[in-house]
Design a protein around this motif. Structure first.
Motif, PDB file in Angstrom:
ATOM      1  N   THR A   1       0.839  -1.208   0.000  1.00 44.90           N
ATOM      2  CA  THR A   1       0.000   0.000   0.000  1.00 44.90           C
ATOM      3  C   THR A   1       0.871   1.253   0.000  1.00 44.90           C
ATOM      4  O   THR A   1       2.003   1.236   0.503  1.00 44.90           O
ATOM      5  CB  THR A   1      -0.914   0.023   1.241  1.00 44.90           C
ATOM      6  N   ILE A   2       0.331   2.317  -0.571  1.00 42.57           N
ATOM      7  CA  ILE A   2       1.042   3.597  -0.668  1.00 42.57           C
ATOM      8  C   ILE A   2       0.158   4.692  -0.084  1.00 42.57           C
ATOM      9  O   ILE A   2      -1.051   4.511   0.121  1.00 42.57           O
ATOM     10  CB  ILE A   2       1.397   3.942  -2.123  1.00 42.57           C
ATOM     11  N   ASN A   3       0.785   5.833   0.175  1.00 38.82           N
ATOM     12  CA  ASN A   3       0.062   7.026   0.620  1.00 38.82           C
ATOM     13  C   ASN A   3      -0.187   7.899  -0.609  1.00 38.82           C
ATOM     14  O   ASN A   3       0.694   8.613  -1.066  1.00 38.82           O
ATOM     15  CB  ASN A   3       0.877   7.775   1.673  1.00 38.82           C
ATOM     16  N   GLU A   4      -1.404   7.814  -1.138  1.00 37.86           N
ATOM     17  CA  GLU A   4      -1.701   8.505  -2.397  1.00 37.86           C
ATOM     18  C   GLU A   4      -1.672  10.024  -2.248  1.00 37.86           C
ATOM     19  O   GLU A   4      -1.403  10.742  -3.202  1.00 37.86           O
ATOM     20  CB  GLU A   4      -3.080   8.078  -2.900  1.00 37.86           C
ATOM     21  N   GLU A   5      -1.933  10.543  -1.034  1.00 35.15           N
ATOM     22  CA  GLU A   5      -1.926  11.989  -0.837  1.00 35.15           C
ATOM     23  C   GLU A   5      -0.527  12.571  -0.949  1.00 35.15           C
ATOM     24  O   GLU A   5      -0.339  13.693  -1.409  1.00 35.15           O
ATOM     25  CB  GLU A   5      -2.520  12.335   0.539  1.00 35.15           C
TER      26      GLU A   5
END
Length: 411
Positions: A56-60
């Motif tokens: 998972t990534i931090n899209e913001e």
């Protein structure tokens, strides 16, 4: 079917993933990106790059840079670790679920942006109204103050004049009493009543003197004044925000330039008749051939018109319709995209043309089973004409196909 991009490159460290995707010569304006915490999709027709991320990534905090023929993505990991690979292996049902969640998330973000924009516009209008009312009140108070000062000054001048007239009347009355009391006239010269002797010898022989009295002094003229009047300025922080006048003028200017932009250096012009050198005549001829069902001949007419003038969007849009009939789906997408690029800025004058281009490109995407891209075009067309029931029905069908509630019909 879209062409899947596989010649991408990627690198990573403990907290960041870098992905580089070549754009295959496609213009930057035609690149569409969808990114969530576990999914990344880059669509630049007819090519497609899709990846279900290993972690998972931090899209913001992630960002994308598109230019110079590549798209570079910097994705911030939620956990500091090294991934074994970029892709994760999941079944088709899970992939479908992730895609749907990504679309829903993108729509929610767009709705939030629209709501925030509406709130900001209302606040700015409220501020403009309050500011205007404040300025009007200040101007009204200033004018009233000037009126009061002028009225007070006029009252003082009037009282002074009345006092002066009263004193003059008293002096004249005293003078008349003195003249009537003795034999000799008494001459009195005062500051307020100028009485001087005058000799009139025109009608007398004995040189008898007669008295001639000057008329009473009149009050001095009132001093002139000047009242400056200024209109209340109207304050609009968002002046002409909703106006489409600049866009319409730009569109008319582009249309005029398009009519003049004829390529006169083509060698084929030597063999053409006079009417065949007119792009508008070629467009009408292509339209007639299309209505007659001769799609290839219509394409040839549009091709020559485009060679003469590449700035007329109707030539590209109509050629896209011909390619749809001939099942040249990728060419239909390219022509529709070119027509939409020329149909800028978006104004009421070109709304019908933009709707046709969106529908044709969306139809080509759906024929290629790229239903998500097709849905975006149909939604854009529906925003132009919200009352079009047939268009709304087709949009709902595409959405049902994406959600898996309806099986796409084979064409």
């Amino acid at each position: 079917m879209p062409l899947i991009v596989k010649d991408h490159t990627w690198t990573q460290n403990h907290n960041t993933v870098y992905i580089c995707v070549p754009l295959k010569g496609v213009k930057t304006a035609n690149v569409h990106v969808i990114c969530t915490d576990e999914y990344l999709k880059v669509s630049f027709p007819p090519f497609l790059f899709e990846v279900f991320l290993f972690g998972t990534i931090n899209e913001e905090k992630s960002e994308a840079r598109i230019g110079n023929g590549v798209a570079v993505f910097t994705l911030q990991k939620r956990r500091d670790e090294l991934w074994e690979q970029l892709f994760t292996n999941i079944d088709k049902e899970k992939q479908k679920q992730v895609r749907e969640q990504a679309i829903v998330k993108v729509q929610e973000k767009e709705a939030e942006k629209s709501k925030a924009k509406t709130t900001r516009i209302q606040q700015e209008k409220k501020y403009a109204l309050e500011t205007m009312m404040k300025l009007e009140n200040e101007e009204r108070d200033r004018i009233q103050k000037m009126k009061n000062e002028e009225c007070a000054r006029a009252t003082v001048e009037l009282d002074f004049w009345r006092e002066k007239q009263r004193k003059i009347a008293e002096d004249n009355e005293n003078l008349q009493k003195l003249q009537g009391a003795g034999n000799k006239p008494v001459y009195q010269k005062t500051e307020r009543a100028n009485v001087t002797p005058a000799i009139n010898t025109a009608n007398t022989t004995s040189g008898q003197r007669s008295i001639k009295q000057k008329p009473k002094d009149l009050p001095a003229p009132r001093s002139a004044g000047c009242i400056k009047i200024s209109f209340t300025p109207r304050v609009f922080p968002t002046a002409l925000r909703e106006s489409r006048v600049p866009e319409e003028e730009e569109w008319l200017k582009k249309q005029a330039e398009a009519r003049r932009a004829v390529d006169t250096d083509l060698a084929e012009l030597d063999d053409l008749r006079e009417e065949e050198r007119n792009p508008d005549w070629l467009k009408e001829k292509g339209d007639k051939l299309f209505m007659a069902g001769n799609f290839q001949a219509a394409v040839n007419a549009y091709n020559l018109g485009i060679k003469l003038n590449r700035k007329i969007p109707a030539l590209f849009s109509n050629r896209a319709a011909c390619h749809l009939k001939l099942r040249n789906l990728h060419k239909a997408i390219e022509d529709s995209s070119q027509a939409l690029e020329l149909l800028t800025p978006a104004v009421a004058a070109n709304a019908a043309a933009r709707l046709k281009a969106h529908v044709r490109r969306g139809t080509a995407f759906c024929e290629l089973q790229l239903y998500v891209e097709g849905l975006l075009d149909y939604q854009a067309a529906l925003q132009i004409d919200p009352q079009n029931e047939a268009l709304r029905t087709d949009t709902d069908k595409i959405r049902e196909i994406i959600q898996g509630t309806t099986t796409p019909s084979s064409s």
